[in-house]
Design an enzyme around this catalytic site. Structure first.
Site, PDB file in Angstrom:
ATOM      1  N   HIS A  54      -2.254   3.167  -7.143  1.00 31.48           N
ATOM      2  CA  HIS A  54      -3.197   3.986  -8.212  1.00 31.48           C
ATOM      3  C   HIS A  54      -4.460   4.149  -7.157  1.00 31.48           C
ATOM      4  O   HIS A  54      -4.521   3.832  -5.925  1.00 31.48           O
ATOM      5  CB  HIS A  54      -3.419   3.164  -9.343  1.00 31.48           C
ATOM      6  N   HIS A  56      -7.683   3.401  -7.089  1.00 34.32           N
ATOM      7  CA  HIS A  56      -8.906   2.758  -6.821  1.00 34.32           C
ATOM      8  C   HIS A  56      -9.265   2.246  -5.358  1.00 34.32           C
ATOM      9  O   HIS A  56      -8.163   2.074  -4.628  1.00 34.32           O
ATOM     10  CB  HIS A  56      -8.909   1.230  -7.531  1.00 34.32           C
ATOM     11  N   ASP A  58      -9.836  -0.203  -3.346  1.00 35.45           N
ATOM     12  CA  ASP A  58      -9.437  -1.429  -2.885  1.00 35.45           C
ATOM     13  C   ASP A  58      -7.680  -1.613  -2.975  1.00 35.45           C
ATOM     14  O   ASP A  58      -6.916  -2.376  -2.682  1.00 35.45           O
ATOM     15  CB  ASP A  58      -9.762  -2.782  -3.889  1.00 35.45           C
ATOM     16  N   HIS A  59      -7.176  -0.165  -3.109  1.00 38.45           N
ATOM     17  CA  HIS A  59      -5.794  -0.055  -2.769  1.00 38.45           C
ATOM     18  C   HIS A  59      -5.581   1.189  -1.967  1.00 38.45           C
ATOM     19  O   HIS A  59      -4.356   1.305  -1.498  1.00 38.45           O
ATOM     20  CB  HIS A  59      -5.120   0.127  -4.222  1.00 38.45           C
ATOM     21  N   HIS A 112      -4.281   0.860 -16.766  1.00 35.62           N
ATOM     22  CA  HIS A 112      -5.272   0.489 -15.747  1.00 35.62           C
ATOM     23  C   HIS A 112      -6.140   1.932 -15.234  1.00 35.62           C
ATOM     24  O   HIS A 112      -7.190   1.951 -15.063  1.00 35.62           O
ATOM     25  CB  HIS A 112      -4.692  -0.175 -14.622  1.00 35.62           C
ATOM     26  N   ASP A 129      -1.961  -2.939  -9.845  1.00 34.40           N
ATOM     27  CA  ASP A 129      -3.088  -3.565 -10.816  1.00 34.40           C
ATOM     28  C   ASP A 129      -2.505  -3.480 -12.374  1.00 34.40           C
ATOM     29  O   ASP A 129      -3.304  -3.623 -13.239  1.00 34.40           O
ATOM     30  CB  ASP A 129      -4.498  -3.275 -10.981  1.00 34.40           C
ATOM     31  N   HIS A 167      -3.282  -8.378  -6.333  1.00 31.59           N
ATOM     32  CA  HIS A 167      -4.373  -9.347  -6.221  1.00 31.59           C
ATOM     33  C   HIS A 167      -4.013 -10.739  -6.343  1.00 31.59           C
ATOM     34  O   HIS A 167      -2.786 -10.872  -6.973  1.00 31.59           O
ATOM     35  CB  HIS A 167      -5.508  -9.068  -7.412  1.00 31.59           C
TER      36      HIS A 167
HETATM   37 FE    FE Z   1      -7.170  -3.689  -7.499  1.00 36.48          FE
HETATM   38 ZN    ZN Z   2      -7.367  -1.242  -9.739  1.00 37.43          ZN
END
Ligand code: FE
Ligand code: ZN
Length: 251
Positions: A54, A56, A58-59, A112, A129, A167
């Site tokens: 996805h 975001h 942090d990905h 998400h 996530d 995570h």
């Molecule tokens: Fe994340």
């Molecule tokens: Zn995420």
């Protein structure tokens, strides 16, 4: 050639995964480039693909650096093409994907984020996530019905499918799970293992779909104990799921 998977811890609690088969090597969800670079140097593997579950950061925060350094192709949700940095190949359920000559299943699992996908490579589900070990992602771009539909799709995978999520949240997820299902023996046993792993500094991934079905409250809105804990004995699964998600948001 068996698939090899290396866990690459990123940022404070993210996991990226190096997936190697034959002459191909993919990194799933690189938050940042440096730890991936180090893992490539350590393994001697040559990166050919960058996969994103996805949009975001942090990905996919490491996409552009890794793409520039290695020439790897970025593969991610076609429905979110505009939000995936450097996207080369947009995929969805109908296109699937191909990795080292084998079919990779792409499951669309929105909620998400609208475009969220899960890659299933052999018996390994990279769930980002959407499905966490003992948890699920927050509903940033969807509602309980949408997430329940997405999780139900993941629950149709064979029980021995490994779950590699985005995570390391298992321990805190488990503490929440125990508030709803304190008498779930499988959950209690799992938490002992999780606590021991974390005390030793070991990751708690991968899990399996079968273990999640027995212990993850977000996959268990039908559980009599959870329903009793919530005072929702007669509610529908989506309503119970929505209440579990709402309580976790405040936990
Ligand atoms: Fe994340
Ligand atoms: Zn995420």
């Amino acid at each position: 050639m068996p698939t090899q998977i290396e866990i690459v811890p990123c940022l404070s609690d993210n996991y990226a995964y190096l997936v190697k088969s034959g002459g191909q090597c993919a990194i799933v969800d690189p938050s940042e480039a440096a730890p991936v670079r180090a893992a490539l140097a350590r393994t001697g593997w040559t990166l050919t693909h960058i996969l994103n579950t996805h949009h975001h950061l942090d990905h996919c925060g490491g996409n552009l650096d890794l793409k520039q350094e290695t020439g790897a192709k970025v593969v991610g949700p076609g429905k979110d093409a505009a939000r995936i940095p450097g996207l080369d190949v947009g995929v969805d359920e109908s296109t699937g994907w191909e990795f080292d000559g084998r079919k990779v299943q792409v499951l669309e699992v929105p909620a998400h984020t609208r475009g969220a996908i899960t890659f299933v490579i052999d018996s390994n589900a990279f769930t980002g996530d959407t499905l966490f070990t003992l948890g699920c992602g927050r509903l940033f771009e969807g509602d309980p019905q949408m997430m329940w539909t997405s999780l139900s799709k993941l629950m149709t995978l064979p029980d021995d499918t490994k779950v590699w999520c985005g995570h390391e949240y298992t321990q805190s997820n488990g503490r929440f799970a125990l508030t709803l299902e304190p008498h779930n023996a499988a959950l209690k046993a799992r938490m002992e293992e999780v606590n021991a792993a974390r005390d030793a500094g070991r990751p708690t991934v991968p899990s399996t779909i079968g273990l999640e079905k027995k212990t993850n409250p977000f996959l268990r809105p039908a559980s009599a104990e959870i329903r009793k804990s919530l005072g929702m004995e007669r509610a529908g699964d989506v309503a119970v799921f929505g209440e579990i998600r709402a309580r976790k948001d405040k936990f």
